[in-house]
Scaffold this motif. Structure first.
Motif, PDB file in Angstrom:
ATOM      1  N   LEU A   4       0.848  -1.180   0.000  1.00  0.00           N
ATOM      2  CA  LEU A   4       0.000   0.000   0.000  1.00  0.00           C
ATOM      3  C   LEU A   4       0.888   1.235   0.000  1.00  0.00           C
ATOM      4  CD1 LEU A   4      -2.446  -1.292   2.720  1.00  0.00           C
ATOM      5  CD2 LEU A   4      -2.760  -1.378   0.259  1.00  0.00           C
ATOM      6  N   ASN A   5       0.300   2.357  -0.311  1.00  0.00           N
ATOM      7  CA  ASN A   5       1.060   3.605  -0.272  1.00  0.00           C
ATOM      8  C   ASN A   5       1.147   4.107   1.161  1.00  0.00           C
ATOM      9  OD1 ASN A   5       1.680   3.883  -2.979  1.00  0.00           O
ATOM     10  ND2 ASN A   5      -0.301   4.767  -3.443  1.00  0.00           N
ATOM     11  N   VAL A   6       2.365   4.368   1.600  1.00  0.00           N
ATOM     12  CA  VAL A   6       2.590   4.928   2.923  1.00  0.00           C
ATOM     13  C   VAL A   6       3.394   6.220   2.777  1.00  0.00           C
ATOM     14  CG1 VAL A   6       2.473   2.720   4.129  1.00  0.00           C
ATOM     15  CG2 VAL A   6       4.665   3.547   3.319  1.00  0.00           C
ATOM     16  N   HIS A   7       3.251   7.081   3.758  1.00  0.00           N
ATOM     17  CA  HIS A   7       3.963   8.361   3.775  1.00  0.00           C
ATOM     18  C   HIS A   7       5.468   8.100   3.840  1.00  0.00           C
ATOM     19  CE1 HIS A   7       5.237  12.283   5.339  1.00  0.00           C
ATOM     20  NE2 HIS A   7       4.087  12.740   4.867  1.00  0.00           N
ATOM     21  N   PRO A   8       6.281   8.901   3.154  1.00  0.00           N
ATOM     22  CA  PRO A   8       7.736   8.679   3.170  1.00  0.00           C
ATOM     23  C   PRO A   8       8.367   8.791   4.561  1.00  0.00           C
ATOM     24  CG  PRO A   8       7.194  10.642   1.880  1.00  0.00           C
ATOM     25  CD  PRO A   8       5.904   9.990   2.270  1.00  0.00           C
ATOM     26  N   SER A   9       7.711   9.495   5.479  1.00  0.00           N
ATOM     27  CA  SER A   9       8.247   9.630   6.834  1.00  0.00           C
ATOM     28  C   SER A   9       7.723   8.563   7.789  1.00  0.00           C
ATOM     29  CB  SER A   9       7.905  11.021   7.392  1.00  0.00           C
ATOM     30  OG  SER A   9       8.537  12.016   6.625  1.00  0.00           O
ATOM     31  N   SER A  10       6.980   7.598   7.290  1.00  0.00           N
ATOM     32  CA  SER A  10       6.431   6.537   8.147  1.00  0.00           C
ATOM     33  C   SER A  10       7.550   5.700   8.755  1.00  0.00           C
ATOM     34  CB  SER A  10       5.512   5.616   7.341  1.00  0.00           C
ATOM     35  OG  SER A  10       4.357   6.292   6.944  1.00  0.00           O
ATOM     36  N   ALA A  11       7.374   5.372  10.027  1.00  0.00           N
ATOM     37  CA  ALA A  11       8.311   4.484  10.704  1.00  0.00           C
ATOM     38  C   ALA A  11       8.056   3.059  10.234  1.00  0.00           C
ATOM     39  CB  ALA A  11       8.126   4.582  12.213  1.00  0.00           C
ATOM     40  N   SER A  12       9.096   2.351   9.917  1.00  0.00           N
ATOM     41  CA  SER A  12       8.968   0.966   9.493  1.00  0.00           C
ATOM     42  C   SER A  12       8.466   0.123  10.654  1.00  0.00           C
ATOM     43  CB  SER A  12      10.329   0.458   9.016  1.00  0.00           C
ATOM     44  OG  SER A  12      10.214  -0.869   8.569  1.00  0.00           O
ATOM     45  N   GLY A  13       7.509  -0.728  10.378  1.00  0.00           N
ATOM     46  CA  GLY A  13       6.961  -1.593  11.409  1.00  0.00           C
ATOM     47  C   GLY A  13       5.575  -2.062  11.054  1.00  0.00           C
ATOM     48  N   LYS A  14       4.911  -2.694  12.000  1.00  0.00           N
ATOM     49  CA  LYS A  14       3.647  -3.332  11.678  1.00  0.00           C
ATOM     50  C   LYS A  14       2.467  -2.386  11.565  1.00  0.00           C
ATOM     51  CE  LYS A  14       2.149  -4.985  16.221  1.00  0.00           C
ATOM     52  NZ  LYS A  14       1.751  -6.215  16.899  1.00  0.00           N
ATOM     53  N   PHE A  15       2.499  -1.220  12.182  1.00  0.00           N
ATOM     54  CA  PHE A  15       1.405  -0.259  12.064  1.00  0.00           C
ATOM     55  C   PHE A  15       1.736   0.761  10.985  1.00  0.00           C
ATOM     56  CE2 PHE A  15       0.946  -1.822  16.387  1.00  0.00           C
ATOM     57  CZ  PHE A  15      -0.410  -2.077  16.445  1.00  0.00           C
ATOM     58  N   TYR A  16       0.750   1.062  10.154  1.00  0.00           N
ATOM     59  CA  TYR A  16       0.960   2.049   9.093  1.00  0.00           C
ATOM     60  C   TYR A  16      -0.384   2.592   8.636  1.00  0.00           C
ATOM     61  CZ  TYR A  16      -0.099  -2.015   6.178  1.00  0.00           C
ATOM     62  OH  TYR A  16      -0.694  -3.118   5.632  1.00  0.00           O
ATOM     63  N   ILE A  17      -0.332   3.637   7.832  1.00  0.00           N
ATOM     64  CA  ILE A  17      -1.534   4.271   7.299  1.00  0.00           C
ATOM     65  C   ILE A  17      -1.436   4.283   5.786  1.00  0.00           C
ATOM     66  CG2 ILE A  17      -2.836   6.439   7.178  1.00  0.00           C
ATOM     67  CD1 ILE A  17      -1.900   6.945  10.099  1.00  0.00           C
ATOM     68  N   ASP A  18      -2.490   3.807   5.145  1.00  0.00           N
ATOM     69  CA  ASP A  18      -2.567   3.800   3.683  1.00  0.00           C
ATOM     70  C   ASP A  18      -2.937   5.216   3.237  1.00  0.00           C
ATOM     71  OD1 ASP A  18      -3.134   3.523   0.989  1.00  0.00           O
ATOM     72  OD2 ASP A  18      -4.391   1.746   1.246  1.00  0.00           O
ATOM     73  N   THR A  19      -1.987   5.925   2.656  1.00  0.00           N
ATOM     74  CA  THR A  19      -2.229   7.323   2.274  1.00  0.00           C
ATOM     75  C   THR A  19      -3.189   7.460   1.095  1.00  0.00           C
ATOM     76  OG1 THR A  19      -0.236   7.366   0.903  1.00  0.00           O
ATOM     77  CG2 THR A  19      -0.011   8.116   3.181  1.00  0.00           C
ATOM     78  N   ASP A  20      -3.393   6.384   0.334  1.00  0.00           N
ATOM     79  CA  ASP A  20      -4.380   6.437  -0.746  1.00  0.00           C
ATOM     80  C   ASP A  20      -5.803   6.481  -0.206  1.00  0.00           C
ATOM     81  OD1 ASP A  20      -2.547   6.463  -2.801  1.00  0.00           O
ATOM     82  OD2 ASP A  20      -2.679   4.305  -3.181  1.00  0.00           O
ATOM     83  N   VAL A  21      -5.994   5.970   1.005  1.00  0.00           N
ATOM     84  CA  VAL A  21      -7.322   5.888   1.605  1.00  0.00           C
ATOM     85  C   VAL A  21      -7.557   7.000   2.628  1.00  0.00           C
ATOM     86  CG1 VAL A  21      -8.850   4.395   2.959  1.00  0.00           C
ATOM     87  CG2 VAL A  21      -7.352   3.395   1.238  1.00  0.00           C
ATOM     88  N   CYS A  22      -6.510   7.437   3.303  1.00  0.00           N
ATOM     89  CA  CYS A  22      -6.618   8.413   4.391  1.00  0.00           C
ATOM     90  C   CYS A  22      -7.305   9.698   3.933  1.00  0.00           C
ATOM     91  CB  CYS A  22      -5.228   8.732   4.930  1.00  0.00           C
ATOM     92  SG  CYS A  22      -5.233   9.887   6.318  1.00  0.00           S
TER      93      CYS A  22
END
Length: 82
Positions: A4-22
């Motif tokens: 999925l698309n994530v923000h370039p500043s996202s911390a690597s790991g199991k939690f993330y935010i899909d920027t295409d949906v946000c």
């Protein structure tokens, strides 16, 4: 796993935010302010820090539940979204 698309500043790991949906409702950031930031320029949220305590993990799980568009995700492991 689907990438999925994530923000370039996202911390690597199991939690993330899909920027295409946000939709940047800020509900997730209210629930997990120690882990989620809002990028006002991009109008999206991102996980800037993976949880370092049970309290932070619980806050991120609440953020998953309150997100109106289901953009906050947990991939189930700690390998990240790469």
């Amino acid at each position: 796993m689907i990438k999925l698309n994530v923000h370039p500043s996202s911390a690597s790991g199991k939690f993330y935010i899909d920027t295409d949906v946000c939709t940047c409702s800020t509900a997730c950031q209210i629930e997990a302010p120690n882990n989620i930031k809002i990028d006002d320029a991009e109008l999206t949220a991102f996980v800037f820090k993976q949880p370092e305590s049970i309290e932070e993990e619980e806050a991120l799980r609440r953020a998953i539940w309150v997100c109106p568009v289901e953009a906050v995700l947990d991939d189930g492991d700690s390998t990240g979204t790469d």
